[in-house]
Design a protein around this motif. Structure first.
Motif, PDB file in Angstrom:
ATOM      1  N   ALA A  59       0.810  -1.225   0.000  1.00 41.95           N
ATOM      2  CA  ALA A  59       0.000   0.000   0.000  1.00 41.95           C
ATOM      3  C   ALA A  59       0.838   1.268   0.000  1.00 41.95           C
ATOM      4  CB  ALA A  59      -0.941   0.002   1.209  1.00 41.95           C
ATOM      5  N   GLY A  60       2.113   1.182   0.348  1.00 42.52           N
ATOM      6  CA  GLY A  60       2.953   2.360   0.369  1.00 42.52           C
ATOM      7  C   GLY A  60       3.672   2.629  -0.938  1.00 42.52           C
ATOM      8  N   GLY A  61       3.431   1.787  -1.961  1.00 47.33           N
ATOM      9  CA  GLY A  61       4.105   1.940  -3.236  1.00 47.33           C
ATOM     10  C   GLY A  61       3.446   2.963  -4.141  1.00 47.33           C
ATOM     11  N   ARG A  62       3.957   3.086  -5.361  1.00 49.13           N
ATOM     12  CA  ARG A  62       3.487   4.100  -6.301  1.00 49.13           C
ATOM     13  C   ARG A  62       1.997   3.959  -6.587  1.00 49.13           C
ATOM     14  NH1 ARG A  62       7.059   6.219 -10.914  1.00 49.13           N
ATOM     15  NH2 ARG A  62       8.318   4.458 -10.253  1.00 49.13           N
ATOM     16  N   LEU A  63       1.541   2.738  -6.814  1.00 50.14           N
ATOM     17  CA  LEU A  63       0.122   2.519  -7.068  1.00 50.14           C
ATOM     18  C   LEU A  63      -0.672   2.511  -5.770  1.00 50.14           C
ATOM     19  CD1 LEU A  63      -2.202   1.865  -8.976  1.00 50.14           C
ATOM     20  CD2 LEU A  63      -1.483  -0.544  -8.923  1.00 50.14           C
ATOM     21  N   GLY A  64      -0.124   1.920  -4.720  1.00 47.10           N
ATOM     22  CA  GLY A  64      -0.830   1.837  -3.448  1.00 47.10           C
ATOM     23  C   GLY A  64      -1.184   3.195  -2.877  1.00 47.10           C
TER      24      GLY A  64
ATOM     25  N   ARG B   8       6.096  -3.555   5.480  1.00 49.84           N
ATOM     26  CA  ARG B   8       7.099  -4.349   6.193  1.00 49.84           C
ATOM     27  C   ARG B   8       7.508  -3.687   7.498  1.00 49.84           C
ATOM     28  NH1 ARG B   8      12.166  -5.594   2.958  1.00 49.84           N
ATOM     29  NH2 ARG B   8      12.581  -6.788   4.845  1.00 49.84           N
ATOM     30  N   HIS B   9       7.217  -2.393   7.625  1.00 48.38           N
ATOM     31  CA  HIS B   9       7.572  -1.651   8.842  1.00 48.38           C
ATOM     32  C   HIS B   9       6.323  -0.963   9.396  1.00 48.38           C
ATOM     33  CE1 HIS B   9      11.706  -2.360   7.642  1.00 48.38           C
ATOM     34  NE2 HIS B   9      11.424  -1.853   6.444  1.00 48.38           N
ATOM     35  N   ALA B  10       6.282  -0.795  10.693  1.00 47.60           N
ATOM     36  CA  ALA B  10       5.114  -0.214  11.352  1.00 47.60           C
ATOM     37  C   ALA B  10       4.860   1.209  10.864  1.00 47.60           C
ATOM     38  CB  ALA B  10       5.325  -0.231  12.863  1.00 47.60           C
ATOM     39  N   ARG B  11       3.573   1.520  10.640  1.00 44.04           N
ATOM     40  CA  ARG B  11       3.168   2.869  10.238  1.00 44.04           C
ATOM     41  C   ARG B  11       1.964   3.271  11.071  1.00 44.04           C
ATOM     42  NH1 ARG B  11       3.774   4.100   3.847  1.00 44.04           N
ATOM     43  NH2 ARG B  11       5.550   2.762   3.366  1.00 44.04           N
TER      44      ARG B  11
ATOM     45  N   SER C  25       5.418  -6.098  -4.471  1.00 46.74           N
ATOM     46  CA  SER C  25       6.341  -6.716  -5.410  1.00 46.74           C
ATOM     47  C   SER C  25       7.747  -6.239  -5.112  1.00 46.74           C
ATOM     48  CB  SER C  25       5.952  -6.350  -6.851  1.00 46.74           C
ATOM     49  OG  SER C  25       6.797  -6.976  -7.790  1.00 46.74           O
ATOM     50  N   THR C  26       8.729  -7.080  -5.431  1.00 44.16           N
ATOM     51  CA  THR C  26      10.131  -6.718  -5.282  1.00 44.16           C
ATOM     52  C   THR C  26      10.832  -6.966  -6.607  1.00 44.16           C
ATOM     53  OG1 THR C  26      10.095  -7.323  -2.936  1.00 44.16           O
ATOM     54  CG2 THR C  26      12.253  -7.136  -3.955  1.00 44.16           C
TER      55      THR C  26
END
Length: 260
Positions: free
Chosen positions: A8-13, A32-35, A68-69
């Motif tokens: 969800a933190g990516g370009r599309l997310g 992968r990290h707390a937000r 994705s990676t």
């Protein structure tokens, strides 16, 4: 309705999450990290190990899988094995729809990352959760980054005859909201931008928007990869299409007028 959005933190997310909320979906987002964000429930998930997956999928109606990676040794662990872990956990939790975002050309263009995306599509299709795969063409921002990388030495180095179909993430987000609302297709749908451009056309518009005059140094991509890229391996004739053009992306990003 509650939806889990991976990546969800990516370009599309970052675009699709607010659109889902506008449509009345309750969003649970993975990282992968707390937000901490008051309007979205963030949960910590590591697809490479499966840590946090089962509580993440508990109680959700649908999963929108964006994570994705694309670089490094982790691609298979995250994109293929991680997708398998997600599909299994979603099935055990009774999720009713899983939407996976892939890339137009994964079945044609011989790029290792694309092979992993194709394998992940097959994992989704073989799972027990009703599914939809949306293959999108390349984002305008990705093409922009590719041109900047290709011009590090001055001229823009590339194959003039390669064709692309840049799509705006906002258009893809809109289509994903529609697909989630409509329910599972149990098939692959392709979605592209409004224009198919040759590489040299994209370079001219890019130069115009940036106010630069970097010449194109033509270098033909060899082998099967080049043949597929020139033959339209990255584009689709599917409709509907996005509405925001490459020139509009360039105008938004750099200002000025982007020539066609």
């Amino acid at each position: 309705m509650r939806v889990l959005v991976t990546g969800a933190g990516g370009r599309l997310g970052r675009v699709v999450v607010p659109r889902l909320r506008e449509e009345g979906w309750t969003v649970r987002a993975t990282s992968r990290h707390a937000r901490d964000e008051p309007t979205v429930e963030w949960v910590t998930v590591d697809l490479a190990t499966g840590e946090g997956l089962r509580p993440a999928v508990a109680g959700v109606d649908a999963v929108l899988h964006l994570a994705s990676t694309p670089k490094g040794r982790q691609t298979h662990r995250v994109d293929v094995l991680g997708t398998r872990r997600l599909v299994v956990a979603a099935g055990e939790a009774g999720v009713r729809h899983l939407v996976y975002v892939s890339i137009v050309g994964v079945d044609r263009v011989p790029i290792p990352y694309y092979r992993h995306k194709r394998d992940a599509e097959q994992v989704v299709a073989a799972g027990e959760v009703p599914w939809t795969v949306l293959r999108a063409t390349q984002f305008g921002g990705f093409l922009d980054e590719a041109l900047r990388a290709a011009s590090r030495l001055g001229p823009v180095i590339g194959d003039p005859a390669v064709v692309a179909q840049p799509v705006d993430p906002r258009d893809v987000a809109e289509r994903l909201v529609q697909r989630l609302t409509a329910g599972p297709l149990r098939r692959i749908e392709e979605y592209g931008g409004p224009q198919v451009l040759r590489f040299d056309e994209a370079v001219r518009a890019w130069n115009a928007a940036r106010g630069t005059r970097r010449p194109l140094l033509p270098v033909r991509v060899p082998g099967r990869l080049g043949r597929e890229l020139r033959a339209g391996g990255l584009v689709t004739g599917a409709t509907p299409r996005g509405i925001r053009t490459w020139s509009e992306y360039l105008s938004d990003t750099y200002g000025g007028t982007a020539g066609k």
